[in-house]
Design an enzyme around this catalytic site. Structure first.
Site, PDB file in Angstrom:
ATOM      1  N   CYS A   1       0.727  -1.055  -0.053  1.00 55.35           N
ATOM      2  CA  CYS A   1       0.013  -0.133  -0.041  1.00 55.35           C
ATOM      3  C   CYS A   1       0.928   1.278  -0.101  1.00 55.35           C
ATOM      4  O   CYS A   1       2.206   1.153  -0.342  1.00 55.35           O
ATOM      5  CB  CYS A   1      -0.792   0.105   1.172  1.00 55.35           C
ATOM      6  SG  CYS A   1      -0.257   0.119   2.898  1.00 55.35           S
TER       7      CYS A   1
ATOM      8  N   ARG B   1      -3.383  -0.734   5.484  1.00 55.60           N
ATOM      9  CA  ARG B   1      -3.837  -1.601   4.685  1.00 55.60           C
ATOM     10  C   ARG B   1      -2.865  -2.920   4.475  1.00 55.60           C
ATOM     11  O   ARG B   1      -3.425  -3.958   4.823  1.00 55.60           O
ATOM     12  CB  ARG B   1      -4.331  -1.108   3.352  1.00 55.60           C
ATOM     13  CG  ARG B   1      -5.500  -0.132   3.471  1.00 55.60           C
ATOM     14  CD  ARG B   1      -5.812   0.660   1.993  1.00 55.60           C
ATOM     15  NE  ARG B   1      -4.677   1.369   1.923  1.00 55.60           N
ATOM     16  CZ  ARG B   1      -4.431   2.256   0.865  1.00 55.60           C
ATOM     17  NH1 ARG B   1      -5.279   2.230  -0.118  1.00 55.60           N
ATOM     18  NH2 ARG B   1      -3.503   3.100   0.659  1.00 55.60           N
TER      19      ARG B   1
ATOM     20  N   ASP C   1      -8.309   3.656   1.042  1.00 56.06           N
ATOM     21  CA  ASP C   1      -7.305   4.213   2.036  1.00 56.06           C
ATOM     22  C   ASP C   1      -7.998   4.732   3.310  1.00 56.06           C
ATOM     23  O   ASP C   1      -8.678   5.718   3.246  1.00 56.06           O
ATOM     24  CB  ASP C   1      -6.340   5.501   1.411  1.00 56.06           C
ATOM     25  CG  ASP C   1      -5.356   5.925   2.666  1.00 56.06           C
ATOM     26  OD1 ASP C   1      -5.472   5.441   3.717  1.00 56.06           O
ATOM     27  OD2 ASP C   1      -4.685   6.698   2.067  1.00 56.06           O
TER      28      ASP C   1
END
Ligand code: 4NP
Length: 150
Positions: free
Chosen positions: A7, A13, A123
């Site tokens: 990420c 994440r 996000d």
């Protein structure tokens, strides 16, 4: 299988993706190597975001042993699959690829759930409520990855 979850910051994440994938591999008796990295360098050396740690623990997954690191070009040589959380991550990973073989290793993680949709895992950094959705999306994707490669 050697899988790298990628990420932007490697604190929200991809650490959850790494934890979920490792847990599922273990449950299935698979000796897979799973790690995660960020395309950015701001959080290198840091623990995962406290909200990702809490979300993992809620589902029995402890990611407190992880520390953020930045993606490097050798990752494209060393891993079989590099799984991007969003299209920006995907494009940034591809910039480091030096061959067609390396490019083929880079995928959008949610394409394992809905092939060809190129759906992004949102996000959650600026959204406290986003972590449950992130967890559920990653759990589905990792389940599919197990079914495809076990
Ligand atoms: P991640 O989330 O890419 O899922 O780790 C983010 C973490 C930090 C920032 C952005 C996204 N940041 O801008 O610092």
């Amino acid at each position: 299988m050697k899988i790298l979850m990628v990420c932007l910051g490697n604190i929200c994440r991809s650490p959850l993706a790494e934890g979920i994938m490792k847990a599922k591999a273990k449950t299935n008796g698979l000796e897979w190597e799973v790690d995660s990295a960020g395309t950015g360098s701001w959080h290198v050396g840091n623990l995962p975001d406290s909200r990702s740690i809490s979300k993992g623990l809620e589902y029995g997954i402890d990611i407190r042993d992880q520390r953020a690191r930045q993606l490097k070009s050798s990752d494209l040589e060393n891993y079989d699959l590099l799984l991007a959380m969003d299209t920006s991550n995907y494009n940034n990973i591809l910039k480091l690829a030096t061959s067609e073989e390396q490019k083929q290793k880079v995928r959008m993680i949610m394409n394992f759930v809905q092939p060809g949709w190129n759906q992004s895992v949102p996000d959650p950094y600026y959204d406290n409520d986003g972590f449950e959705q992130v967890y559920q999306m990653l759990d589905k994707a990792c389940e599919k990855i197990i079914l495809e490669y076990k």
